[in-house]
Scaffold this motif. Structure first.
Motif, mmCIF file in Angstrom:
data_model
loop_
_atom_site.group_PDB
_atom_site.id
_atom_site.type_symbol
_atom_site.label_atom_id
_atom_site.label_comp_id
_atom_site.label_asym_id
_atom_site.label_seq_id
_atom_site.Cartn_x
_atom_site.Cartn_y
_atom_site.Cartn_z
ATOM 1 N N VAL A 1 0.833 -1.209 0.000
ATOM 2 C CA VAL A 1 0.000 0.000 0.000
ATOM 3 C C VAL A 1 0.868 1.261 0.000
ATOM 4 O O VAL A 1 0.599 2.219 -0.737
ATOM 5 C CB VAL A 1 -0.968 -0.009 1.204
ATOM 6 N N PHE B 1 2.084 2.771 -3.212
ATOM 7 C CA PHE B 1 1.051 3.457 -3.990
ATOM 8 C C PHE B 1 0.700 4.835 -3.435
ATOM 9 O O PHE B 1 0.392 5.750 -4.194
ATOM 10 C CB PHE B 1 -0.210 2.574 -4.013
ATOM 11 N N GLN C 1 -6.064 8.668 -4.794
ATOM 12 C CA GLN C 1 -4.959 8.529 -3.849
ATOM 13 C C GLN C 1 -5.359 8.993 -2.449
ATOM 14 O O GLN C 1 -5.046 8.338 -1.454
ATOM 15 C CB GLN C 1 -3.745 9.303 -4.356
ATOM 16 N N VAL D 1 -5.752 -0.769 -3.952
ATOM 17 C CA VAL D 1 -4.491 -0.632 -4.702
ATOM 18 C C VAL D 1 -4.432 -1.674 -5.816
ATOM 19 O O VAL D 1 -4.100 -1.360 -6.965
ATOM 20 C CB VAL D 1 -3.260 -0.743 -3.770
#
Length: 197
Positions: free
Chosen positions: A127, A130, A143, A161
């Motif tokens: 995670v 990302f 995001q 994700v």
């Protein structure tokens, strides 16, 4: 090697943007570890820092490292730097950076594709890669949503994700690793079971 030595080596080995990304992932991983299991902070920091340590290597070198480590490089269509750098990075973390902790090595190994039933450290790194602050090529709203989820429901964040990755690769008509598709389906089911409770 201690942390400052690893940082010096990485600064030499990686492009400036890649090094900044690695620092961002280390920072984010440590923050998530503080949230979920403070005993993992040091491991999360190291895994985040080293997750892309092999990103600069050529594909033939990555394939050699995969073979040396006994990692399956997968089908030819998946033998690209985007997927192989995680496996080569796990090897390099062990051989060059002298990381002996199997949890850290495993988190680096799976940070790109993920895997079914990941450990907490593996989820954190997956995670963090990302959502880290330097990552700007991802839709800001998506995001922001995943950043918030990461601190409230790590499994849901893993699913999001993986789903975003699959959608992005579909749009590019690029090959999606079967592992990432499996991760997406698996964590969708995990999240569904949580909601049923």
């Amino acid at each position: 090697m201690d942390l400052s030595d690893i940082r010096k080596e990485l600064k030499k080995a990686l492009k400036k943007e890649r090094y900044e990304h690695s620092e961002g992932v280390a920072y984010t991983s440590a923050a998530l570890a503080m949230r979920y299991d403070p005993l993992l902070v040091d491991k999360a920091l190291l895994a985040g820092l080293l997750h892309d340590c092999a990103k600069y290597l050529s594909v033939p070198t990555m394939l050699r490292y995969c073979e040396a480590a006994g990692y399956d490089a997968g089908e030819k269509k998946f033998q690209n730097s985007g997927l192989l750098h995680a496996k080569a990075g796990a090897y390099l973390a062990r051989e060059k950076y002298k990381i002996t902790d199997p949890e850290i090595i495993s988190a680096i190994l799976w940070h790109t594709t993920g895997r079914i039933d990941m450990t907490l450290l593996e989820k954190i790194l997956f995670v963090s890669d990302f959502i880290e602050p330097n990552r700007t090529k991802i839709d800001a709203d998506v995001q922001a949503r995943i950043r918030q989820l990461a601190f409230t429901d790590i499994d849901r964040a893993v699913y999001e994700v993986a789903d975003q990755t699959c959608n992005y690769l579909n749009k590019k008509t690029a090959a999606i690793s079967p592992l990432t598709a499996e991760v997406c389906n698996y964590y969708k089911e995990v999240c569904g079971r949580k909601e049923e409770k």
